[in-house]
Design a protein around this motif. Structure first.
Motif, PDB file in Angstrom:
ATOM      1  N   SER A  90      52.865  42.686  28.912  1.00 47.26           N
ATOM      2  CA  SER A  90      52.417  41.841  30.018  1.00 47.26           C
ATOM      3  C   SER A  90      51.045  42.335  30.471  1.00 47.26           C
ATOM      4  O   SER A  90      50.678  43.478  30.218  1.00 47.26           O
ATOM      5  N   ILE A 115      51.588  28.127  31.981  1.00 54.56           N
ATOM      6  CA  ILE A 115      52.825  28.252  32.764  1.00 54.56           C
ATOM      7  C   ILE A 115      53.513  26.893  32.846  1.00 54.56           C
ATOM      8  O   ILE A 115      54.723  26.784  32.636  1.00 54.56           O
ATOM      9  N   GLU A 118      55.327  26.014  29.936  1.00 54.90           N
ATOM     10  CA  GLU A 118      56.433  26.961  29.741  1.00 54.90           C
ATOM     11  C   GLU A 118      56.251  27.869  28.527  1.00 54.90           C
ATOM     12  O   GLU A 118      57.201  28.256  27.867  1.00 54.90           O
ATOM     13  N   ILE A 120      54.070  30.717  28.949  1.00 53.79           N
ATOM     14  CA  ILE A 120      54.030  32.024  29.589  1.00 53.79           C
ATOM     15  C   ILE A 120      54.708  31.942  30.952  1.00 53.79           C
ATOM     16  O   ILE A 120      54.981  30.854  31.472  1.00 53.79           O
ATOM     17  N   GLU A 121      54.971  33.115  31.509  1.00 59.03           N
ATOM     18  CA  GLU A 121      55.553  33.213  32.847  1.00 59.03           C
ATOM     19  C   GLU A 121      54.903  34.393  33.557  1.00 59.03           C
ATOM     20  O   GLU A 121      54.190  35.179  32.936  1.00 59.03           O
ATOM     21  N   LYS A 123      55.434  37.514  36.771  1.00 58.85           N
ATOM     22  CA  LYS A 123      56.255  38.252  37.733  1.00 58.85           C
ATOM     23  C   LYS A 123      55.293  38.937  38.683  1.00 58.85           C
ATOM     24  O   LYS A 123      54.180  39.293  38.295  1.00 58.85           O
ATOM     25  N   ARG A 132      53.203  37.203  31.077  1.00 55.44           N
ATOM     26  CA  ARG A 132      53.731  37.534  29.749  1.00 55.44           C
ATOM     27  C   ARG A 132      54.153  36.257  29.041  1.00 55.44           C
ATOM     28  O   ARG A 132      54.419  35.237  29.680  1.00 55.44           O
ATOM     29  N   LYS A 134      56.716  33.936  27.336  1.00 57.11           N
ATOM     30  CA  LYS A 134      58.154  33.766  27.531  1.00 57.11           C
ATOM     31  C   LYS A 134      58.940  34.174  26.295  1.00 57.11           C
ATOM     32  O   LYS A 134      59.930  34.882  26.397  1.00 57.11           O
ATOM     33  N   ASP A 135      58.512  33.707  25.136  1.00 55.77           N
ATOM     34  CA  ASP A 135      59.216  34.014  23.885  1.00 55.77           C
ATOM     35  C   ASP A 135      58.187  34.288  22.792  1.00 55.77           C
ATOM     36  O   ASP A 135      57.675  33.361  22.156  1.00 55.77           O
ATOM     37  N   LYS A 136      57.900  35.581  22.598  1.00 59.01           N
ATOM     38  CA  LYS A 136      56.884  35.966  21.617  1.00 59.01           C
ATOM     39  C   LYS A 136      57.234  35.493  20.209  1.00 59.01           C
ATOM     40  O   LYS A 136      56.358  35.151  19.432  1.00 59.01           O
TER      41      LYS A 136
END
Length: 165
Positions: A90, A115, A118, A120-121, A123, A132, A134-136
């Motif tokens: 991240s 974002i 959907e 990346i996301e 925190k 980061r 979401k699903d590399k």
């Protein structure tokens, strides 16, 4: 090779290609290309995604999830953001700005889009946003599946980075 076959070949080699890029690749005039792409779309040979300022073309096998990723990876700044996030677990906003060498407002715009798509996301860690992927695996899979033609011709050497992945 007839014109329709030529267009299909260009689209298959360049998923997510824009109309103007197909014009450049094929040397066809706007009206001729428009006629043939409409015909190909009508008979269900290519997938067309229209948005207010651009039209993108995909081979039939490309999923909606992949087309969203491809669109982001074909643009320089989102591609740089995703490559940076693939290298790290991240990153804070200021680190992303530093890595992609774009203005904070530009980075912010593209992060918001990633974002919304959907991909990346974020925190909040120590009062700072940390971004980061979401699903590399999905992102890496899209790169591997559509590589090497996914990347637009770029003079900044990013194609070399993709080749090393």
């Amino acid at each position: 090779m007839n014109r329709s076959s030529q267009i299909i070949d260009v689209i298959e080699k360049n998923p997510g290609i824009k109309f103007r890029e197909i014009m450049r690749e094929t040397g066809m005039k706007n009206g001729v290309l428009s006629y043939h792409t409409r015909k190909l779309e009508k008979i269900g040979v290519v997938k067309v995604e229209r948005s207010p300022r651009q039209t993108r073309f995909y081979p039939l096998g490309v999923t909606n999830e992949d087309s969203v990723l491809i669109k982001s990876l074909r643009q320089e700044t989102p591609r740089q953001i995703l490559l940076s996030l693939l290298e790290e677990e991240s990153l804070a906003f200021n680190k992303i700005v530093e890595k992609v060498k774009k203005s904070p407002s530009t980075v912010s715009t593209y992060l918001s889009q990633l974002i919304e798509d959907e991909i990346i996301e974020f925190k909040i860690i120590d009062v700072k946003k940390s971004f980061r992927i979401k699903d590399k695996e999905i992102v890496q899979s899209a790169i591997n599946k559509y590589h090497p033609t996914l990347i637009e011709r770029s003079a900044d050497g990013l194609a070399d980075i993709f080749n090393s992945l």
